[in-house]
Scaffold this motif. Structure first.
Motif, PDB file in Angstrom:
ATOM      1  N   LEU A  92     -11.503  13.411   3.054  1.00  0.00           N
ATOM      2  CA  LEU A  92      -9.936  12.833   2.920  1.00  0.00           C
ATOM      3  C   LEU A  92      -9.391  12.243   3.692  1.00  0.00           C
ATOM      4  CD1 LEU A  92      -9.102  16.396   1.745  1.00  0.00           C
ATOM      5  CD2 LEU A  92      -9.936  15.165   0.455  1.00  0.00           C
ATOM      6  N   LYS A 150     -10.276  15.424   8.034  1.00  0.00           N
ATOM      7  CA  LYS A 150      -9.859  14.146   7.507  1.00  0.00           C
ATOM      8  C   LYS A 150     -10.171  12.943   8.246  1.00  0.00           C
ATOM      9  CE  LYS A 150      -5.474  13.619   9.847  1.00  0.00           C
ATOM     10  NZ  LYS A 150      -4.707  13.690  10.159  1.00  0.00           N
ATOM     11  N   VAL A 151     -10.386  11.704   7.329  1.00  0.00           N
ATOM     12  CA  VAL A 151     -10.382  10.684   8.365  1.00  0.00           C
ATOM     13  C   VAL A 151      -9.392   9.862   7.720  1.00  0.00           C
ATOM     14  CG1 VAL A 151     -13.318  11.126   8.040  1.00  0.00           C
ATOM     15  CG2 VAL A 151     -12.375  10.333   6.465  1.00  0.00           C
ATOM     16  N   MET A 152      -9.203   8.390   8.235  1.00  0.00           N
ATOM     17  CA  MET A 152      -8.669   7.681   8.765  1.00  0.00           C
ATOM     18  C   MET A 152      -8.226   6.899   7.050  1.00  0.00           C
ATOM     19  SD  MET A 152      -6.411   8.881  10.672  1.00  0.00           S
ATOM     20  CE  MET A 152      -5.144   7.189  11.331  1.00  0.00           C
ATOM     21  N   CYS A 153     -10.054   6.685   6.818  1.00  0.00           N
ATOM     22  CA  CYS A 153     -10.263   6.287   6.059  1.00  0.00           C
ATOM     23  C   CYS A 153     -11.333   6.588   4.956  1.00  0.00           C
ATOM     24  CB  CYS A 153     -10.027   4.799   6.237  1.00  0.00           C
ATOM     25  SG  CYS A 153     -10.332   3.259   4.425  1.00  0.00           S
ATOM     26  N   GLY A 195     -13.567   4.982   3.552  1.00  0.00           N
ATOM     27  CA  GLY A 195     -14.301   4.204   4.636  1.00  0.00           C
ATOM     28  C   GLY A 195     -14.812   4.123   5.616  1.00  0.00           C
ATOM     29  N   ARG A 196     -14.492   5.375   6.164  1.00  0.00           N
ATOM     30  CA  ARG A 196     -15.347   5.491   7.774  1.00  0.00           C
ATOM     31  C   ARG A 196     -16.141   6.654   6.918  1.00  0.00           C
ATOM     32  NH1 ARG A 196     -16.981   6.850  11.312  1.00  0.00           N
ATOM     33  NH2 ARG A 196     -17.031   7.538  13.334  1.00  0.00           N
ATOM     34  N   LYS A 252       0.700  -0.787   0.197  1.00  0.00           N
ATOM     35  CA  LYS A 252      -0.063  -0.388  -0.216  1.00  0.00           C
ATOM     36  C   LYS A 252       0.695   1.343   0.586  1.00  0.00           C
ATOM     37  CE  LYS A 252      -3.408  -2.855   0.699  1.00  0.00           C
ATOM     38  NZ  LYS A 252      -3.523  -3.720  -0.167  1.00  0.00           N
ATOM     39  N   LEU A 268       4.863   6.407   3.740  1.00  0.00           N
ATOM     40  CA  LEU A 268       4.646   6.575   4.999  1.00  0.00           C
ATOM     41  C   LEU A 268       4.174   5.087   5.510  1.00  0.00           C
ATOM     42  CD1 LEU A 268       3.459   9.317   4.583  1.00  0.00           C
ATOM     43  CD2 LEU A 268       1.133   8.815   2.986  1.00  0.00           C
ATOM     44  N   ALA A 310     -18.844   2.698   9.752  1.00  0.00           N
ATOM     45  CA  ALA A 310     -19.422   3.125   9.201  1.00  0.00           C
ATOM     46  C   ALA A 310     -20.588   2.073   8.707  1.00  0.00           C
ATOM     47  CB  ALA A 310     -18.402   3.612   7.823  1.00  0.00           C
ATOM     48  N   TRP A 364      -4.449   8.948   4.409  1.00  0.00           N
ATOM     49  CA  TRP A 364      -2.931   8.085   3.711  1.00  0.00           C
ATOM     50  C   TRP A 364      -2.941   8.196   1.903  1.00  0.00           C
ATOM     51  CZ3 TRP A 364      -0.426   6.509   6.691  1.00  0.00           C
ATOM     52  CH2 TRP A 364      -0.763   5.927   8.304  1.00  0.00           C
ATOM     53  N   CYS A 369      -9.082   1.971  11.006  1.00  0.00           N
ATOM     54  CA  CYS A 369      -9.637   2.045   9.494  1.00  0.00           C
ATOM     55  C   CYS A 369     -11.133   3.372   9.562  1.00  0.00           C
ATOM     56  CB  CYS A 369      -9.468   1.612   8.152  1.00  0.00           C
ATOM     57  SG  CYS A 369     -10.700  -0.143   8.970  1.00  0.00           S
ATOM     58  N   GLY A 370     -12.731   2.364  11.274  1.00  0.00           N
ATOM     59  CA  GLY A 370     -13.000   3.125  10.346  1.00  0.00           C
ATOM     60  C   GLY A 370     -14.277   2.410   9.900  1.00  0.00           C
ATOM     61  N   THR A 371     -13.818   1.423   9.133  1.00  0.00           N
ATOM     62  CA  THR A 371     -14.282   0.548   8.403  1.00  0.00           C
ATOM     63  C   THR A 371     -15.605  -0.148   9.247  1.00  0.00           C
ATOM     64  OG1 THR A 371     -12.800   0.732   7.042  1.00  0.00           O
ATOM     65  CG2 THR A 371     -14.760  -0.850   5.846  1.00  0.00           C
ATOM     66  N   PHE A 377     -12.240  10.712  16.115  1.00  0.00           N
ATOM     67  CA  PHE A 377     -12.914  10.675  15.140  1.00  0.00           C
ATOM     68  C   PHE A 377     -14.702  10.372  15.270  1.00  0.00           C
ATOM     69  CE2 PHE A 377      -9.013  10.330  13.515  1.00  0.00           C
ATOM     70  CZ  PHE A 377      -8.397  10.915  12.537  1.00  0.00           C
ATOM     71  N   HIS A 402      -5.190   2.189   2.406  1.00  0.00           N
ATOM     72  CA  HIS A 402      -3.960   1.808   3.882  1.00  0.00           C
ATOM     73  C   HIS A 402      -4.701   0.147   4.604  1.00  0.00           C
ATOM     74  CE1 HIS A 402      -0.579   2.705   6.092  1.00  0.00           C
ATOM     75  NE2 HIS A 402      -1.549   2.142   7.014  1.00  0.00           N
TER      76      HIS A 402
END
Ligand code: FAD
Ligand code: SF4
Ligand code: SF4
Ligand code: FES
Lengths: 644, 139
Positions: free
Chosen positions: B13, B40-43, B45-46, A507, A529, A619, B16, A614-616, A631, B74
């Motif tokens: 956004l 800003k969000v981490m992904c 997908g959030r 990645k 990164l 959501a 990563w 990641c927060g997937t 967050f 990421h």
């Protein structure tokens, strides 16, 4: 919850203050609820700037701060470190009013947007929780991908420091491009002679596990805890038994071009790419072999007295655990067929720089003799074309950085081989910035009497036995035509396809030239990164051997710094489940890419050491029951509210 | 009327790729309209569908989501879920009387500063064409 927030707006010299009205930003934000103090300063990141923050935290009794300055990617760590003495680092947030505001907008609009960005950051900060890093153990072993000079150097540095290194090389031998070179600028030492000892040292090092003729299949995990799947391709020759007598090669009836010789010399289906190869063993090329069936051929097996050949060898997949990864996958030359203007590929006497290197090598296709491939004669007139595919908007826009130097080397070596020959070099500019490089170029130009012509070649065509090279000397405006015997193209250096595949697994981003993107172009040139991943050598940008070696040692030192700790701090920004309201639907478990969500008593539970944040899941949860630490939905909604 | 309409746009956004890409646009000094404010969000997908609805309810004229290219997320595949969600949200917005063009998803890598500046320019122009969001009056 933060109740006494201080906001520090940075001028960044004129970088921010030249566009954004920083005083107004400070005035406006003072009116925002919970903000009790706001000020501006020239350079917040400087020592006096950091002291100002400390002083104001004490004087104003602040319980949280926003630094409105550059991107958090630059200085979040700096400012959190400043605040650490007073409160939890998550009570410090950065508002990015430089990269995403003053540098991209003008005037009043920029100021208005800066105010919004700062307000949103204040809103987020208000609801931040105090968090401590999650500690995870470090696997103190390093994976190095690619065994060119960069990979070899990095592996040796780490192994010498006492840590285990796994080096994976996809070709039958390590060595990379440096093994193909004849002599190296600017001192003209023989490339093989300085490389071979390092190759041998690596193969004998007790801390190095070498997987040559192997490929990376998969990489998972995170810093300190990666799992790597490696495919060991079958060589059909037992490395330990092979004595490199070469009897198999003599009897093998199949002839194919040798890749190591840039296809300019043949090899057999069973072969060793070059005599100094490490590991020192023959390899049977499955594609070329007459079917690996004892009934069809099997001549090599009969010839091998050592009994090293085994047609039943199977591919093997092994798994290794490592804490850090160095990518050192090197470079390719730009696809020669794309340079239609030079007619490469159509004419035998137009060759690439690497083909010329092989020609110069005593063990190469011509035993070190410079010839005109079409006739075998010694070329009396030779033309070198620099920037072939580089600094050209139709091909690669960037400078390949090493071609000026190796072309000078080529011209010099040509004159040593053919003293009565004439050499011409077409160039755009001469870039010789390394130590002793300018002196080398001067020596070549003056002592060797090479004709340097500033200009581009427009066309090359054949007239009988000669190649007509047409160009313009841009210094005099004169049109030039040279009747050449041999043309050498200093092809652009580009990233490899294989690097793209590795980048996908890791990645990591790749730029248009196919090179890996570093974390910061100036301050973090060897780091990806993502933590725990480093770059070395030409996979990051075109460079010469000294720079590749320096970068390799830099990457190694980063890995050693990582291994100096027993436990690593991991971001605590993980998912939190409100267990009471979890319906047990399992959606989060199915969407989590890391398997961090598991069942516990019919409800979902997050394993914090695995969660990457990641927060997937948050959501996706249909009962809206998962929150991301710092967050939170509420925080994001508040941020949206103040920016609209 | 359309001339002096300055749309309000929120951009989610991912940390990563898209956020780094937006930083890259800054480092390269590429200008684009200031109508877009980044969050800003981490992904990608959030980005909860609720964030999108909430933004429109609060009066946004457009919502932008920036994530990593497919395969580059990421976090493996958070962005693919975003893609599905955005598709679904576009349908839902249409049913609710909001032009689905007001929601835009783009893949922007950390090196694609130029792409970030370009798509933001395009998006702002598109929203200017569409005029203020119909939900603005509801407020
Ligand atoms: C014509 C020419 C002449 C030159 N002359 C000089 C000179 O005189 N002096 C000088 O200082 N520099 C010279 N250079 C530059 C020099 O070649 C490079 O600086 C050097 O080789 C870079 O080393 P590297 O390890 O980064 O890459 P490479 O040498 O390309 O090594 C990369 C290695 O990684 C392996 N690999 C790739 N992908 C994978 C994968 N997915 N899995 C496992 N392994 C993989 C490759 O097989 C290879 O062994 C010259 C270059 C050219 C083109
Ligand atoms: S004959 Fe056997 S021992 Fe000799 S080089 Fe070939 S494989 Fe190795
Ligand atoms: S945030 Fe959720 S989906 Fe992402 S890694 Fe953590 S538990 Fe898995
Ligand atoms: S991290 Fe960028 S989309 Fe997932």
């Amino acid at each position: 919850m933060a109740r006494r927030i201080g906001v520090f707006v940075c001028h960044c010299g004129v970088n921010i203050a030249g566009v954004v009205d920083v005083e107004r930003v400070a005035e406006e934000i003072k009116k925002h609820p919970n903000v009790v103090f706001a000020t501006t300063y020239q350079y917040m990141c400087s020592d006096p700037g950091q002291n100002l923050i400390r002083q104001k935290i004490e004087e104003e009794n602040l319980d949280a701060v926003v630094i409105a300055a550059c991107s958090p990617a630059m200085h979040e760590e700096t400012f959190r470190n400043v605040c650490k003495d007073y409160f939890n680092p998550y009570r410090c947030e950065m508002a990015n009013i430089r990269e995403q505001c003053s540098w991209v907008h003008d005037g009043k609009e920029a100021t208005e947007k800066a105010i919004k960005i700062v307000k949103a950051t204040v809103e987020k900060l208000k609801e931040n929780e105090d968090l401590l890093p999650i500690l995870v153990p470090v696997e103190k072993r390093c994976l190095v991908i690619g065994g060119g000079i960069a990979g070899i150097q990095a592996a040796l540095d780490i192994a010498d420091a006492g840590y285990e290194v796994i080096l994976v090389e996809k070709e039958p031998s390590i060595g990379g491009r440096m093994a193909q070179l004849s002599e190296t600028f600017p001192t003209l030492d023989c490339s093989q002679c300085i490389l071979t000892p390092k190759m041998v040292a690596l193969s004998r090092h007790p801390k190095v596990k070498l997987y040559a003729y192997s490929e990376i299949l998969d990489i998972s995990g995170y810093v300190g805890n990666f799992t790597v799947k490696i495919l060991k391709k079958p060589r059909y020759v037992d490395e330990d038994k092979c004595t490199v007598c070469g009897d198999c090669e003599k009897v093998c009836p199949v002839i194919v071009p040798n890749e190591f010789e840039m296809g300019r010399k043949p090899r057999k289906a069973i072969y060793i790419p070059f005599p100094q190869a490490v590991p020192s063993t023959y390899t049977l090329d499955r594609e070329a072999c007459l079917g690996l069936a004892p009934l069809t051929c099997a001549q090599c097996k009969d010839a091998c007295e050592a009994g090293a050949i085994d047609y039943d060898m199977q591919p093997k997949i092994v798994e290794e655990k490592v804490g850090a990864i160095i990518v050192a996958t090197g470079y390719n030359l730009y696809d020669k067929n794309k340079l239609v203007e030079y007619g490469y590929g159509e004419d035998d006497d137009i060759i690439t720089s690497l083909e010329f290197e092989r020609m110069l090598s005593a063990s190469g296709p011509t035993q070190g003799k410079i010839i005109k491939p079409s006739t075998g004669e010694v070329p009396k007139k030779i033309v070198f074309i620099q920037c072939a595919g580089s600094r050209d908007r139709q091909h690669m826009p960037y400078c390949s950085s090493i071609c000026c130097m190796y072309t000078a080397k080529h011209a010099l070596l040509y004159k040593h081989h053919v003293p009565d020959g004439e050499a011409y070099v077409f160039y755009i500019d001469i870039r010789a910035t390394g130590k002793g490089y300018e002196e080398f170029i001067a020596r070549v130009m003056e002592e060797e009497r090479i004709n340097y012509i500033r200009g581009k070649v427009a066309k090359i065509y054949r007239e009988g036995n000669k190649l007509i090279v047409c160009g313009v000397d841009t210094l005099t405006g004169r049109r030039i035509e040279i009747k050449a015997d041999l043309v050498v193209l200093a092809m652009a250096i580009v990233g490899k396809e294989e690097t793209k595949e590795i980048a996908k697994l890791l990645k990591v981003a790749i730029d248009e030239g196919g090179f890996l993107k570093e974390s910061h172009p100036k301050l973090k040139p060897v780091e990806a990164l993502s933590r725990g991943i480093y770059f070395a050598g030409c996979c990051q940008s075109p460079k010469d051997i000294p720079s590749a070696v320096a970068q390799a040692s830099a990457a190694a030192s980063k890995v050693l710094a990582l291994f100096a700790k027993d436990r690593l701090e991991k971001d605590p920004l993980v998912a939190v489940i409100d267990e009471e309201h979890c319906s047990g639907c399992g959606v989060c478990i199915s969407v989590c890419p890391y398997g961090a969500m598991t069942w516990q008593n019919g409800k979902a539970k997050c394993i914090e050491a695995l969660c990457e944040g990641c927060g997937t899941c948050a959501a996706a949860c249909p009962s809206n029951n998962i929150e991301m630490r710092n967050f939170k939905d509420e925080q994001i909604e508040k941020m949206v509210e103040v920016v609209i | 009327m359309k001339e002096d309409f300055e749309p309000k746009i929120v951009a989610f956004l991912c940390n990563w790729c898209a956020y780094a890409g937006a930083d890259m646009a800054g480092t390269s000094r590429l200008k684009y309209p200031a109508n877009v404010v980044p969050i800003k969000v981490m992904c990608s997908g959030r980005v909860d569908p609720e964030f999108i609805l909430n933004a429109f309810e609060k009066g946004a004229d457009g919502v932008f989501i920036g994530g990593c290219h497919p395969g580059d997320c990421h976090y493996v595949n958070g962005n693919l879920r975003t893609r599905r969600r955005v598709k679904m949200m576009k349908k839902l917005l249409e049913q609710m009387g909001v032009n689905p063009k007001r929601l835009r998803l783009e893949w922007i890598s950390a090196t694609e500063g130029a792409k970030f500046a370009r798509v933001i320019k395009e998006f702002v122009e598109e929203i200017k064409e569409l005029g203020p969001s119909p939900w603005r009056e509801r407020r």
